[in-house]
Write an enzyme that holds these catalytic residues in place. Structure first.
Site, PDB file in Angstrom:
ATOM      1  CB  SER A  60      -0.950   0.022   1.204  1.00 64.39           C
ATOM      2  OG  SER A  60      -2.017  -0.874   1.000  1.00 64.39           O
ATOM      3  CE  LYS A  63      -4.654   1.644  -0.502  1.00 61.78           C
ATOM      4  NZ  LYS A  63      -4.220   0.411   0.151  1.00 61.78           N
ATOM      5  CB  SER A 115      -4.267   1.446   4.063  1.00 60.94           C
ATOM      6  OG  SER A 115      -3.509   0.974   2.996  1.00 60.94           O
TER       7      SER A 115
END
Length: 390
Positions: A60, A63, A115
């Site tokens: 993640s 992101k 997240s």
């Protein structure tokens, strides 16, 4: 004075570098991650690395790119309608439902603080029309920033095909994102409540660094079965901004804890060992060189830009300069033209940084047009012209 100065011997530095703070111990940090890097966020200089260019799944931390592209899209004030595809994304997720309408900014907080995978897909589809098109945009931006070994195949970092980055590439991307004030506001938010047309969401930041490390400003956690525990962190103290990346710090509860330890060890290493030094000040005179094809004129070479770098005490003591200037240059010369370079090297001959030397003023070429102009000036005001002497 001889004009060919290929090498200026060990000049430097304690007085010339103007230290702002003292450096300390230089013991290497204890980092268990498969890939890791620490860079100075102001200059981009790599301060420490471990397999920093090795391609690894990055979970993640992906992101970060999703967020900055959304912020630059001009659509942050839009209302997003959630698709079925976004609503069925796996955990971690907000719990968005198909057809739900919610502000883009609210999705960005969910994306970066907790997240949320469904938020990432909703953002991607709204910005680019499809996840695939958004991922193409992510790759294009990565290439533009110099992230040479990054392939984004999802906007949320879930394992898919060859989705990967490197520790160094993620540091580059993060350094770019941190120049955006809204990005910094989002990642430093501890908790926020946002509303859709169906419900309210309370979003809590999962980034422990904000609560556990002095000067922390973010950035993003990550975990998948392939990537293990990952984290991109940033902290700022006394004007020094450090960015750390750890990919694959481990799996399970031990790996989850280790990513925080790895990150703190990296940041501590940077703050304890490096201090900023002013190496170059724009406009300072270095030398002058003759200009061929002019009226026996010379051009002054001056430092072209300010350069401040973090150095360890050892680097500061070992640093020396190498000046590269040609014996002469050809007319015409324009003010600001690059004439040469100062190389800053350490004891191992490695170049730490380069500083351009530029022309302080313009020098015209000796030709009919220039000569005619000088003659006219002489006729108008002969006292101010020395053309006849030439």
């Amino acid at each position: 004075m001889k004009l060919i100065k290929k090498i200026i011997l060990i000049i430097v530095l304690i007085t010339a570098l103007c230290p702002q703070m003292a450096a300390a111990s230089q013991k290497a940090p204890d980092v268990k991650a498969l890939g890791a890097v620490l860079i100075d966020g102001n200059s981009g200089r790599v301060l420490w690395e471990k397999n920093a260019d090795t391609p690894l799944a990055n979970a993640s931390t992906t992101k970060i790119m999703t967020c900055i592209l959304a912020l630059e899209s001009g659509k942050t004030e839009d209302t997003v309608t959630v698709s079925k595809n976004a609503s069925v994304q796996p955990k971690t997720r907000m719990g968005l439902s198909e057809g739900e309408r919610i502000g883009m900014e609210a999705l960005l907080y969910a994306l970066m603080l907790q997240s949320s995978n469904d938020a990432a897909v909703a953002i991607a589809e709204h910005v680019s029309g499809s996840v695939e098109a958004f991922c193409d945009m992510m790759d294009e931006k990565a290439a533009e920033l110099g992230a040479a070994d990054t392939d984004f195949e999802t906007p949320n970092g879930l394992d898919k095909n060859n989705h990967h980055s490197t520790a160094y590439d993620m540091a580059l991307i993060t350094g770019y994102a941190l120049n955006n004030d809204k990005f910094k506001d989002i990642i430093s938010t501890e908790q926020i409540t946002v509303d859709s047309d169906r419900r309210s969401y309370t979003i809590v930041n999962k980034n422990r660094l904000l609560r556990e490390y002095d000067g922390a400003v973010g950035v993003k956690t990550g975990f998948t079965g392939k990537a293990g525990h990952c984290f991109v962190g940033a902290a700022e103290r006394d004007g020094m901004l450090l960015i750390s990346v750890v990919l694959g710090s481990g799996w399970g509860s031990a790996g989850k804890e280790r990513k925080w330890t790895d990150t703190k060890n990296l940041l501590n290493y940077g703050f304890e060992n490096y201090a900023y030094y002013d190496l170059c000040k724009k406009g300072e005179y270095i030398d002058s060189i003759p200009v061929k094809g002019s009226y026996n004129e010379r051009v002054r070479a001056v430092i072209g830009e300010d350069i401040t770098l973090p150095l360890t005490e050892y680097e500061r003591e070992a640093l020396y300069t190498e000046l590269k200037l040609p014996e002469s240059v050809d007319a015409p010369v324009k003010a600001g033209d690059e004439l040469g370079m100062i190389l800053f090297k350490n004891g191992s001959e490695r170049v730490i940084t380069e500083c351009p030397l530029t022309a302080e003023s313009s020098v015209d070429k000796k030709d009919i047009k220039t000569t005619a102009g000088m003659l006219i000036k002489h006729w108008i005001n002969p006292k101010k012209s020395d053309i006849l002497k030439r």
